[in-house]
Write a protein that holds these residues in place. Structure first.
Motif, mmCIF file in Angstrom:
data_model
loop_
_atom_site.group_PDB
_atom_site.id
_atom_site.type_symbol
_atom_site.label_atom_id
_atom_site.label_comp_id
_atom_site.label_asym_id
_atom_site.label_seq_id
_atom_site.Cartn_x
_atom_site.Cartn_y
_atom_site.Cartn_z
ATOM 1 N N LYS A 106 -51.850 -0.247 58.782
ATOM 2 C CA LYS A 106 -51.585 -1.133 57.568
ATOM 3 C C LYS A 106 -52.321 -2.791 57.149
ATOM 4 C CE LYS A 106 -48.329 1.417 55.373
ATOM 5 N NZ LYS A 106 -47.611 2.482 56.348
ATOM 6 N N ALA A 107 -51.158 -3.316 58.636
ATOM 7 C CA ALA A 107 -51.889 -4.992 58.421
ATOM 8 C C ALA A 107 -53.068 -4.963 59.201
ATOM 9 C CB ALA A 107 -50.867 -5.740 59.587
ATOM 10 N N LEU A 108 -54.084 -4.332 59.867
ATOM 11 C CA LEU A 108 -55.203 -4.650 60.766
ATOM 12 C C LEU A 108 -56.290 -4.246 60.389
ATOM 13 C CD1 LEU A 108 -53.824 -3.930 64.396
ATOM 14 C CD2 LEU A 108 -54.308 -6.714 62.846
ATOM 15 N N ALA A 109 -56.333 -3.169 60.027
ATOM 16 C CA ALA A 109 -57.948 -2.467 59.165
ATOM 17 C C ALA A 109 -57.603 -1.990 57.558
ATOM 18 C CB ALA A 109 -57.545 -0.931 59.655
ATOM 19 N N PRO A 111 -59.320 0.697 55.190
ATOM 20 C CA PRO A 111 -60.077 2.301 55.158
ATOM 21 C C PRO A 111 -61.392 2.470 56.373
ATOM 22 C CG PRO A 111 -58.642 2.192 52.803
ATOM 23 C CD PRO A 111 -58.718 0.781 53.960
ATOM 24 N N GLY A 112 -62.032 3.163 56.549
ATOM 25 C CA GLY A 112 -62.794 3.157 57.091
ATOM 26 C C GLY A 112 -63.156 2.663 58.553
ATOM 27 N N VAL A 134 -57.067 5.613 57.750
ATOM 28 C CA VAL A 134 -58.317 4.600 59.492
ATOM 29 C C VAL A 134 -59.045 5.944 60.104
ATOM 30 C CG1 VAL A 134 -57.534 2.306 58.655
ATOM 31 C CG2 VAL A 134 -56.781 4.112 60.437
ATOM 32 N N ARG A 135 -60.106 5.732 61.187
ATOM 33 C CA ARG A 135 -60.122 6.046 61.902
ATOM 34 C C ARG A 135 -60.476 6.219 63.010
ATOM 35 N NH1 ARG A 135 -65.743 5.168 63.623
ATOM 36 N NH2 ARG A 135 -66.687 3.210 62.291
ATOM 37 N N GLU A 161 -68.856 0.301 67.500
ATOM 38 C CA GLU A 161 -67.630 1.196 66.820
ATOM 39 C C GLU A 161 -66.773 -0.159 66.001
ATOM 40 O OE1 GLU A 161 -66.811 4.069 65.767
ATOM 41 O OE2 GLU A 161 -67.827 4.813 67.729
ATOM 42 N N LYS A 162 -66.972 -1.397 66.343
ATOM 43 C CA LYS A 162 -66.332 -2.874 65.775
ATOM 44 C C LYS A 162 -64.783 -2.038 65.726
ATOM 45 C CE LYS A 162 -70.668 -4.697 63.647
ATOM 46 N NZ LYS A 162 -71.618 -3.307 64.830
#
Length: 290
Positions: A106-109, A111-112, A134-135, A161-162
């Motif tokens: 939640k903190a880092l990414a 959606p997607g 996230v994937r 993938e970044k």
């Protein structure tokens, strides 16, 4: 009507189906995959465990986003015994490692966004990532006398993938391989250059075993297992933002005692911001109480 975050109906794997069939048939099963220490005949000190849970403070409600201060101090002392000097303020308590991952995703990414995870490893990451929208993308562990991270492929994956984070499982499940000083420097260099966080799952770190003849000065320092929580081992150059995961249930062999933690280390300003963000998420849920 329902979310598409996870596949449904959830498929049952072949091993689980086979076990169900044999149990229905009354077949005697010798399960060599059993990993629950409370079901393998260990003699637990039940009285001491019960008395440890009886304390007058348990009736008080003292909400704290990062968790009870005395508990975080105990976790800091645990890391000190492992050779890592950490401050209780850098620790956030969670209900489990799974919740630690949930909070960090939640903190880092967004959606997607991608999270890089090791392969082979256990399949839980796909579910945890899916629940946070996230994937996951895999980077390989390769075997050449020992399992190790393929750093060149990891770097290519980091470009393609970044990812918002690279997950290390230290020691890895199922290979049992541990992060070495050389691997740590390689992973950190990739992450510092590209602004990627590291999540190092070290819940089984206490169970690492050095074979006879491989410990101490007889083994090159670059090849020794290292913890990402350590501020010195295997590190040269700039620090990445690192979240090291630990857990009471694994460290003590007590799977029924579900308490995990996140230790945030790295450049001081970035680590402070990370902890502020984790605070807000943890305060929203207030998962771990007194």
């Amino acid at each position: 009507m329902f979310s598409r975050r996870l596949p449904w109906p959830c498929p049952i794997n072949r091993l689980s189906r086979l076990l169900e069939e044999k149990r229905r048939g009354g077949v005697r099963i010798l399960d060599l995959t059993e990993s629950n220490p409370t079901r393998v005949g260990l003699d637990y000190p039940a009285g001491a465990l019960a008395s440890a849970l009886v304390t007058p403070g348990a009736v008080e409600y003292r909400p704290a986003p990062r968790g009870l201060e005395s508990a975080r101090q105990a976790v800091a002392e645990y890391h000190a015994r492992r050779g890592s000097a950490v401050a209780p303020e850098a620790i956030l308590l969670t209900a489990s490692s799974s919740e630690s991952y949930s909070i960090l995703f939640k903190a880092l990414a967004d959606p997607g966004d991608a999270i890089l995870v090791p392969q082979p490893s256990y399949p839980l990451f796909e579910y945890l990532a899916g629940l946070e929208a996230v994937r996951v993308a895999a980077y390989p562990l390769v075997y050449d006398g020992r399992w190790e991270i393929d750093l060149k492929t990891l770097e290519r994956q980091a470009v393609a993938e970044k990812p918002r984070a690279i997950v290390l499982v230290n020691p890895n499940n199922p290979t049992g391989s541990a992060l070495t000083g050389r691997e740590r420097r390689g992973v950190e260099a990739i992450c510092v250059e590209r602004g990627i966080a590291i999540i190092s799952d070290e819940v089984f770190f206490d169970y690492l075993h050095e074979p006879a003849g491989c410990a101490g000065a007889e083994r090159a320092s670059d090849d020794r297992p290292v913890s990402m929580a350590s501020s010195a081992e295997g590190r040269h150059g700039p620090e990445a933002l690192v979240f090291t995961l630990g857990g009471l249930s694994k460290a003590c062999g007590l799977p029924q005692m579900k308490l995990g933690w996140i230790l945030a280390t790295g450049p001081a300003e970035v680590a402070r911001e990370a902890l502020d963000r984790l605070d807000l998420i943890a305060d929203t849920y207030l998962s771990v109480g007194t």
